[in-house]
Scaffold this motif. Structure first.
Motif, PDB file in Angstrom:
ATOM      1  N   THR A   1      36.180  24.842  49.893  1.00 26.46           N
ATOM      2  CA  THR A   1      36.065  26.223  49.202  1.00 26.46           C
ATOM      3  C   THR A   1      34.671  26.863  49.392  1.00 26.46           C
ATOM      4  OG1 THR A   1      37.718  25.320  47.436  1.00 26.46           O
ATOM      5  CG2 THR A   1      36.254  27.256  47.058  1.00 26.46           C
ATOM      6  N   ILE A   2      34.803  27.963  49.918  1.00 15.87           N
ATOM      7  CA  ILE A   2      33.407  28.783  49.817  1.00 15.87           C
ATOM      8  C   ILE A   2      33.202  29.950  49.298  1.00 15.87           C
ATOM      9  CG2 ILE A   2      33.154  27.761  52.424  1.00 15.87           C
ATOM     10  CD1 ILE A   2      33.919  30.596  53.206  1.00 15.87           C
ATOM     11  N   ASN A   3      32.174  30.289  48.770  1.00  6.44           N
ATOM     12  CA  ASN A   3      32.010  31.478  47.826  1.00  6.44           C
ATOM     13  C   ASN A   3      30.721  32.246  48.548  1.00  6.44           C
ATOM     14  OD1 ASN A   3      33.702  31.532  45.316  1.00  6.44           O
ATOM     15  ND2 ASN A   3      32.961  29.391  45.569  1.00  6.44           N
ATOM     16  N   ILE A   4      30.971  33.577  48.732  1.00  7.56           N
ATOM     17  CA  ILE A   4      30.036  34.174  49.762  1.00  7.56           C
ATOM     18  C   ILE A   4      29.400  35.619  48.915  1.00  7.56           C
ATOM     19  CG2 ILE A   4      29.336  35.665  51.778  1.00  7.56           C
ATOM     20  CD1 ILE A   4      31.113  33.652  53.338  1.00  7.56           C
ATOM     21  N   THR A   5      28.378  35.799  48.661  1.00 10.12           N
ATOM     22  CA  THR A   5      27.969  37.263  47.995  1.00 10.12           C
ATOM     23  C   THR A   5      27.235  37.919  49.300  1.00 10.12           C
ATOM     24  OG1 THR A   5      27.897  36.297  46.164  1.00 10.12           O
ATOM     25  CG2 THR A   5      26.734  38.639  46.411  1.00 10.12           C
ATOM     26  N   ASP A   6      27.684  38.982  49.596  1.00 13.20           N
ATOM     27  CA  ASP A   6      27.194  39.798  50.852  1.00 13.20           C
ATOM     28  C   ASP A   6      25.883  40.546  50.245  1.00 13.20           C
ATOM     29  OD1 ASP A   6      28.138  42.066  50.023  1.00 13.20           O
ATOM     30  OD2 ASP A   6      29.604  42.378  51.433  1.00 13.20           O
ATOM     31  N   GLU A   7      25.393  41.434  51.342  1.00 14.72           N
ATOM     32  CA  GLU A   7      24.170  42.048  51.010  1.00 14.72           C
ATOM     33  C   GLU A   7      24.228  43.413  50.112  1.00 14.72           C
ATOM     34  OE1 GLU A   7      22.393  44.042  54.973  1.00 14.72           O
ATOM     35  OE2 GLU A   7      24.382  43.331  55.806  1.00 14.72           O
ATOM     36  N   LEU A   8      25.499  43.697  49.929  1.00 18.78           N
ATOM     37  CA  LEU A   8      25.892  44.781  49.065  1.00 18.78           C
ATOM     38  C   LEU A   8      26.291  44.213  47.714  1.00 18.78           C
ATOM     39  CD1 LEU A   8      27.885  46.907  51.539  1.00 18.78           C
ATOM     40  CD2 LEU A   8      25.439  47.158  50.911  1.00 18.78           C
ATOM     41  N   GLY A   9      26.440  43.025  47.535  1.00 18.16           N
ATOM     42  CA  GLY A   9      26.789  42.353  46.253  1.00 18.16           C
ATOM     43  C   GLY A   9      28.249  41.904  46.226  1.00 18.16           C
ATOM     44  N   LYS A  10      28.978  42.293  47.192  1.00 19.32           N
ATOM     45  CA  LYS A  10      30.443  41.842  47.386  1.00 19.32           C
ATOM     46  C   LYS A  10      30.416  40.474  47.321  1.00 19.32           C
ATOM     47  CE  LYS A  10      34.604  42.583  50.123  1.00 19.32           C
ATOM     48  NZ  LYS A  10      35.100  43.332  51.230  1.00 19.32           N
ATOM     49  N   LYS A  11      31.429  39.920  46.453  1.00 18.53           N
ATOM     50  CA  LYS A  11      31.712  38.489  46.524  1.00 18.53           C
ATOM     51  C   LYS A  11      33.051  38.206  47.168  1.00 18.53           C
ATOM     52  CE  LYS A  11      29.381  37.851  42.007  1.00 18.53           C
ATOM     53  NZ  LYS A  11      28.231  37.080  42.667  1.00 18.53           N
ATOM     54  N   THR A  12      33.286  37.118  47.812  1.00 18.43           N
ATOM     55  CA  THR A  12      34.303  36.518  48.758  1.00 18.43           C
ATOM     56  C   THR A  12      34.451  35.373  48.478  1.00 18.43           C
ATOM     57  OG1 THR A  12      34.187  38.391  50.612  1.00 18.43           O
ATOM     58  CG2 THR A  12      35.405  36.546  51.367  1.00 18.43           C
ATOM     59  N   LYS A  13      35.515  34.837  48.380  1.00 23.21           N
ATOM     60  CA  LYS A  13      36.173  33.403  48.123  1.00 23.21           C
ATOM     61  C   LYS A  13      37.201  32.946  48.940  1.00 23.21           C
ATOM     62  CE  LYS A  13      37.540  30.126  44.661  1.00 23.21           C
ATOM     63  NZ  LYS A  13      37.928  29.589  43.266  1.00 23.21           N
ATOM     64  N   GLN A  14      37.094  31.987  49.900  1.00 22.56           N
ATOM     65  CA  GLN A  14      38.054  31.411  50.741  1.00 22.56           C
ATOM     66  C   GLN A  14      38.301  30.101  50.571  1.00 22.56           C
ATOM     67  OE1 GLN A  14      38.337  32.932  54.552  1.00 22.56           O
ATOM     68  NE2 GLN A  14      37.988  35.041  54.291  1.00 22.56           N
ATOM     69  N   ILE A  15      39.593  29.618  50.564  1.00 23.12           N
ATOM     70  CA  ILE A  15      40.189  28.188  50.612  1.00 23.12           C
ATOM     71  C   ILE A  15      40.769  27.795  51.973  1.00 23.12           C
ATOM     72  CG2 ILE A  15      41.298  26.447  49.543  1.00 23.12           C
ATOM     73  CD1 ILE A  15      40.905  28.355  46.931  1.00 23.12           C
ATOM     74  N   GLY A  16      40.357  26.562  52.433  1.00 21.79           N
ATOM     75  CA  GLY A  16      41.004  25.923  53.688  1.00 21.79           C
ATOM     76  C   GLY A  16      40.861  24.545  53.733  1.00 21.79           C
ATOM     77  N   GLU A  17      41.549  23.925  54.941  1.00 20.40           N
ATOM     78  CA  GLU A  17      41.581  22.519  55.056  1.00 20.40           C
ATOM     79  C   GLU A  17      40.917  22.134  56.332  1.00 20.40           C
ATOM     80  OE1 GLU A  17      45.629  21.511  55.223  1.00 20.40           O
ATOM     81  OE2 GLU A  17      46.110  21.315  52.879  1.00 20.40           O
ATOM     82  N   VAL A  18      40.308  20.844  56.156  1.00 19.79           N
ATOM     83  CA  VAL A  18      39.778  20.400  57.270  1.00 19.79           C
ATOM     84  C   VAL A  18      40.020  18.885  57.580  1.00 19.79           C
ATOM     85  CG1 VAL A  18      37.386  20.021  56.158  1.00 19.79           C
ATOM     86  CG2 VAL A  18      37.414  20.255  58.851  1.00 19.79           C
ATOM     87  N   THR A  19      40.159  18.518  58.825  1.00 23.05           N
ATOM     88  CA  THR A  19      40.515  17.011  58.964  1.00 23.05           C
ATOM     89  C   THR A  19      39.464  16.278  59.577  1.00 23.05           C
ATOM     90  OG1 THR A  19      43.030  17.645  59.409  1.00 23.05           O
ATOM     91  CG2 THR A  19      42.029  15.426  60.374  1.00 23.05           C
ATOM     92  N   LEU A  20      39.111  15.256  59.005  1.00 25.96           N
ATOM     93  CA  LEU A  20      37.968  14.401  59.416  1.00 25.96           C
ATOM     94  C   LEU A  20      38.453  13.285  60.242  1.00 25.96           C
ATOM     95  CD1 LEU A  20      34.980  13.049  57.253  1.00 25.96           C
ATOM     96  CD2 LEU A  20      35.997  11.436  58.960  1.00 25.96           C
ATOM     97  N   VAL A  21      38.111  12.966  61.550  1.00 23.66           N
ATOM     98  CA  VAL A  21      38.670  12.073  62.397  1.00 23.66           C
ATOM     99  C   VAL A  21      37.476  11.284  62.702  1.00 23.66           C
ATOM    100  CG1 VAL A  21      39.760  11.649  64.659  1.00 23.66           C
ATOM    101  CG2 VAL A  21      40.302  13.805  63.225  1.00 23.66           C
ATOM    102  N   ARG A  22      37.806   9.774  62.587  1.00 21.79           N
ATOM    103  CA  ARG A  22      36.838   8.757  62.966  1.00 21.79           C
ATOM    104  C   ARG A  22      37.318   8.013  63.936  1.00 21.79           C
ATOM    105  NH1 ARG A  22      32.278   8.776  59.979  1.00 21.79           N
ATOM    106  NH2 ARG A  22      32.566   9.504  57.852  1.00 21.79           N
TER     107      ARG A  22
END
Length: 353
Positions: A332-353
């Motif tokens: 889960t990432i949360n970003i606030t850009d230089e204009l103050g706009k907030k963005t939230k995104q969710i995704g999956e990642v696979t860890l491979v050893r």
């Protein structure tokens, strides 16, 4: 600049007296004449004192023309010869005074406005009079306030006379048109950080222009192209000035949107081989994000990793420093850009050893 022609006629008696006169330095000739005691006598003129006077013609006659190129004191001597060794002299003391220098300024001559013409004339002896002429109007004043109500061609003259009677004239010719009108639009209407190029189309009447892009950049191009490096609201100002100094200006708002371009890989292999060893955000202009956070959780919602530094990446270890198990994790990432706009995104990642 041009000057009034000055003619000075002076009659001398050959056996009379010397005279003291004052004249003004001029672009024209000064004329001196004499009536000799006998028409058969020989006459000779000479400047015995002073530098900058030239007898142009009539040296040995009863009428001479003199050109003065310098101010100052002069002594003009006339000798009348009755015979070779018999002559009489008479002298004239001449003071050549400098002319005043007529001049005036104005901030701008605009139709329908009252324009102030400021008298900036220079005179070492002080001004006796200042006469303004506009068309058929004659105005006696030091400075001039004048309102122009009609378009057309105008000639303004300022004639000044100093306290010694010396004169000068300055004139200004100009064409007065309707007031300038500044107007413009830009293309495209939607500007983003990915497409920052803007073309400005000038709809103004003729004249000289200055563009202010509200980002410390200016130009005098008639129809410029400008690149906006940062997102934000810009007040674009166009100032137009015609040949007479009349000005008009207008403003348009331009909003540059921030388009977030970033990605995260779907898998990574933290095996130390230098290839795809960690997991983190990559993208365009990410250094301009004001705030950032990323949380990694397992399938049960437990936080495995968290960070607030956009340049910090997950190396596959958990919060306690141990190696996380291979598998699929939720980010889960949360970003606030230089204009103050907030963005939230969710995704999956696979860890491979």
């Amino acid at each position: 600049m041009y000057r009034l022609l000055t003619l000075l006629l002076i009659n001398l008696s050959i056996f009379g007296y010397s005279q003291n006169i004052q004249i003004c330095l001029s672009d024209s000739l000064e004329y001196f004449s004499v009536t000799p005691s006998s028409s058969t006598n020989y006459l000779e003129w000479e400047f015995v004192y002073g530098d900058g006077a030239e007898i142009i013609n009539g040296q040995f006659s009863d009428n001479i023309a003199v050109k003065f190129t310098n101010t100052g004191n002069y002594i003009l001597q006339l000798r009348e010869y009755g015979s070779n060794n018999c002559y009489a002299t008479v002298e004239m003391n001449i003071m050549v005074n400098p002319n005043p220098l007529a001049d005036f300024t104005s901030e701008g001559i605009c139709i329908y406005d009252t324009v102030k013409f400021i008298n900036t004339s220079i005179s070492s002896d002080g001004l006796q009079s200042s006469i303004w002429r506009i068309g058929d109007e004659i105005i006696d004043a030091i400075d001039l306030n004048y309102k122009f109500n009609n378009q057309g061609e105008y000639l303004i003259e300022l004639s000044v006379t100093d306290n010694l009677g010396c004169k000068d004239i300055e004139s200004l010719f100009f064409k007065l048109s309707d007031r300038p009108i500044a107007d413009f639009y830009y293309s495209p209407e939607n500007v983003t950080t990915l497409n920052p190029m803007v073309e400005f189309l000038n709809l103004s009447s003729s004249g000289n222009v200055i563009w202010d892009f509200d980002d410390d950049f200016y130009t005098d191009e008639w129809e410029p192209i400008h690149y906006f490096d940062s997102a934000g609201l810009y007040e674009i100002k166009l100032t137009l000035e015609d040949e007479n100094g009349c000005k008009d200006s207008t403003k348009n708002s331009l909003f540059v949107k921030n388009e977030l371009i970033f990605y995260l890989p779907t898998s990574f292999t933290p095996d130390g081989n230098g290839l795809n060893d960690d997991f983190g955000l990559k993208g365009f202009n990410i250094d301009r994000f004001k705030e950032f956070s990323m949380i990694i959780t397992n399938r049960w919602g437990e936080i495995i990793y968290s960070v607030n530094n956009i340049n910090q990446r997950w190396d596959g270890n958990n919060l306690s420093g141990g190696k996380a198990m291979s598998g699929t994790y939720l980010w889960t990432i949360n970003i606030t850009d230089e204009l103050g706009k907030k963005t939230k995104q969710i995704g999956e990642v696979t860890l491979v050893r």
